[in-house]
Design a protein around this motif. Sequence first.
Motif, PDB file in Angstrom:
ATOM      1  N   ALA A 115      26.650 -11.087  35.645  1.00  0.00           N
ATOM      2  CA  ALA A 115      27.006 -12.453  35.254  1.00  0.00           C
ATOM      3  C   ALA A 115      27.950 -13.087  36.271  1.00  0.00           C
ATOM      4  O   ALA A 115      27.807 -14.266  36.621  1.00  0.00           O
ATOM      5  N   VAL A 116      28.930 -12.322  36.758  1.00  0.00           N
ATOM      6  CA  VAL A 116      29.861 -12.848  37.775  1.00  0.00           C
ATOM      7  C   VAL A 116      29.116 -13.144  39.070  1.00  0.00           C
ATOM      8  O   VAL A 116      29.343 -14.175  39.717  1.00  0.00           O
ATOM      9  N   LEU A 117      28.203 -12.256  39.476  1.00  0.00           N
ATOM     10  CA  LEU A 117      27.435 -12.493  40.696  1.00  0.00           C
ATOM     11  C   LEU A 117      26.569 -13.743  40.562  1.00  0.00           C
ATOM     12  O   LEU A 117      26.459 -14.538  41.504  1.00  0.00           O
TER      13      LEU A 117
ATOM     14  N   GLY B 184      34.469 -20.707  35.207  1.00  0.00           N
ATOM     15  CA  GLY B 184      33.126 -20.147  35.095  1.00  0.00           C
ATOM     16  C   GLY B 184      33.095 -18.653  35.352  1.00  0.00           C
ATOM     17  O   GLY B 184      32.423 -17.897  34.646  1.00  0.00           O
ATOM     18  N   LEU B 185      33.840 -18.197  36.357  1.00  0.00           N
ATOM     19  CA  LEU B 185      33.878 -16.767  36.670  1.00  0.00           C
ATOM     20  C   LEU B 185      34.564 -15.979  35.561  1.00  0.00           C
ATOM     21  O   LEU B 185      34.130 -14.874  35.212  1.00  0.00           O
ATOM     22  N   ALA B 186      35.633 -16.540  35.007  1.00  0.00           N
ATOM     23  CA  ALA B 186      36.319 -15.851  33.903  1.00  0.00           C
ATOM     24  C   ALA B 186      35.409 -15.725  32.691  1.00  0.00           C
ATOM     25  O   ALA B 186      35.373 -14.687  32.022  1.00  0.00           O
ATOM     26  N   GLY B 187      34.654 -16.791  32.393  1.00  0.00           N
ATOM     27  CA  GLY B 187      33.709 -16.722  31.280  1.00  0.00           C
ATOM     28  C   GLY B 187      32.628 -15.689  31.520  1.00  0.00           C
ATOM     29  O   GLY B 187      32.229 -14.963  30.613  1.00  0.00           O
ATOM     30  N   ALA B 188      32.139 -15.609  32.782  1.00  0.00           N
ATOM     31  CA  ALA B 188      31.114 -14.614  33.106  1.00  0.00           C
ATOM     32  C   ALA B 188      31.661 -13.203  32.971  1.00  0.00           C
ATOM     33  O   ALA B 188      30.961 -12.291  32.526  1.00  0.00           O
ATOM     34  N   ALA B 189      32.927 -13.002  33.348  1.00  0.00           N
ATOM     35  CA  ALA B 189      33.536 -11.664  33.261  1.00  0.00           C
ATOM     36  C   ALA B 189      33.702 -11.203  31.825  1.00  0.00           C
ATOM     37  O   ALA B 189      33.816  -9.999  31.564  1.00  0.00           O
TER      38      ALA B 189
ATOM     39  N   LEU C 256      38.296 -15.109  44.397  1.00  0.00           N
ATOM     40  CA  LEU C 256      38.463 -14.912  42.949  1.00  0.00           C
ATOM     41  C   LEU C 256      37.400 -13.964  42.403  1.00  0.00           C
ATOM     42  O   LEU C 256      37.692 -13.074  41.597  1.00  0.00           O
ATOM     43  N   ALA C 257      36.162 -14.162  42.848  1.00  0.00           N
ATOM     44  CA  ALA C 257      35.082 -13.288  42.386  1.00  0.00           C
ATOM     45  C   ALA C 257      35.310 -11.854  42.833  1.00  0.00           C
ATOM     46  O   ALA C 257      35.043 -10.900  42.083  1.00  0.00           O
ATOM     47  N   ALA C 258      35.814 -11.665  44.063  1.00  0.00           N
ATOM     48  CA  ALA C 258      36.076 -10.311  44.561  1.00  0.00           C
ATOM     49  C   ALA C 258      37.131  -9.607  43.716  1.00  0.00           C
ATOM     50  O   ALA C 258      37.013  -8.413  43.410  1.00  0.00           O
ATOM     51  N   VAL C 259      38.164 -10.347  43.317  1.00  0.00           N
ATOM     52  CA  VAL C 259      39.211  -9.749  42.466  1.00  0.00           C
ATOM     53  C   VAL C 259      38.636  -9.345  41.115  1.00  0.00           C
ATOM     54  O   VAL C 259      38.883  -8.240  40.611  1.00  0.00           O
ATOM     55  N   LEU C 260      37.841 -10.238  40.502  1.00  0.00           N
ATOM     56  CA  LEU C 260      37.238  -9.920  39.207  1.00  0.00           C
ATOM     57  C   LEU C 260      36.322  -8.712  39.296  1.00  0.00           C
ATOM     58  O   LEU C 260      36.359  -7.813  38.448  1.00  0.00           O
ATOM     59  N   LEU C 261      35.490  -8.675  40.339  1.00  0.00           N
ATOM     60  CA  LEU C 261      34.558  -7.557  40.480  1.00  0.00           C
ATOM     61  C   LEU C 261      35.303  -6.262  40.754  1.00  0.00           C
ATOM     62  O   LEU C 261      34.869  -5.181  40.329  1.00  0.00           O
TER      63      LEU C 261
END
Length: 488
Positions: A140-142, A127-132, A265-270
């Motif tokens: 979207a990631v948040l 889900g996070l990868a799709g949002a990114a 994971l979200a922190a790395v993406l952001l």
Amino acid sequence: MRLLAGTPEPPGAEGVRIRWVHASEMADPYPYLLGGELLLTAGVLLKDPERYAARVAEAGGAAIGFGLAPVYDAVPDALVAACERRGLPLLEVPPKTPFTAVARAVWGLMAQARLREVRRVSEAQQGLAGAAARPDPVPAVLQQLASRLGGWAVLLAPDGSALHVSGRAPSREAREALGRLARVVGPESAGEEPAGDPATAPLRGTAGGRTAQGAAADAARRAPSSAADTAGDVHLAAYALGGEGLVLGIAAEGREPGGHTVAGLAAVLLSLLTAPHRGADASGRTAALVRLLLGGTPAEAVRELGGGPWTVVHGTRPGQPDRIAASALGAALGSALVDTDGARVRVLLCGDRRVEPQPGWTLGVSAPAAAEELGTADAAAARALRRAEATRVPLARQRGTGLGELVAPDEAAVHARTLLAPVADSPALTETLRVWLSLHGSWDRTAVALGVHRNTVRQRIARCGSLLGVDLDDADARMELWFALRYS
């Protein structure tokens, strides 16, 4: 198994967490416990139930399972009373239930919980990868993170103000605590607090009661990359995002297994999404800036960034584009040369490349130009953007000059100044006439492009016709005026 002591938790409560199962017949099991165990015993060496219960509780044991037969036909009342006084759960294990069966059941439940955690993390990662990958990835990631954790996620600027938020906001107390926690991993706020949304204002304070010397000492120390705390029943976490001073803040009422992994994971993406784009050569950009500051011309500075030609792109999107959105557009177009005034974004592209529409953006694109013509290209991109907004298309390009190529530019400029002299002192009239002619006399589309009422457009065009002394319903008059406006 039957619960004999220890207060049962109400429905929905987290209850007592069992981390392991351990069987022991020692009179004092304290040295052999790590905490969190379901301790199984048949009471072979049970001499002092009071002390036994006290030592298990002191070691952090989660519960006691007392097996009936062959030593005791019933759980000793003294042990039941001792466990009840300490709130230590005491379970009666029937004779036909081997300790091994209890251990196997607990281990099976632990394996199921671990499998659920792995599945939850895997689904959250997708889900996070799709949002990114969405056009506006940071919000979207948040939003995805807040949904997965069932809480609130906020992206904080270096001064503590909230850039993006998602999810149901916690109490003011929790927001204040999260603001303090963010300062543990992020830079200290300085100066006056910026005005903003009262719901996020508590995140923007300074560390109360701290001296300037203490703040300097803190700055000298290396800040941790993450920190956690609680505010009542709310679990808080803060993550530093790279070296830009941004902080990810999270507030959630529950603490589900795998939540910390999902947040990481979200922190790395952001961190990746908010990092400055490094596609262009940083030393070249620095040299261009220095040359400008020391009196060089824009054309000289631009040569430090590449050989050209140059294309100017103007872009808008629903809502006000911030610097993160601007950087994302620049990255999508392949350029680090990005500027935004809060209403639109301007991107400077080196090389004769074709710009394609970008999801969520409305773009105006100039024709490739030399460094000396960047001002003209900038104006052309702005006009193309207005045309794109008026016609509701995702991208509009600068149009060619057509018949203007048959006339010398200096002669065309003299003719334009003469013809447009009656309206030259009124930029509003000139611009309205330009947009109206470019949109084939459409009142509604011109009003949209200029952001005014259609009656205002009608009044301005009527005023232009009166001052210029021409009939604007005449095609020849329109063509001549359009030609003059192109060279004005």
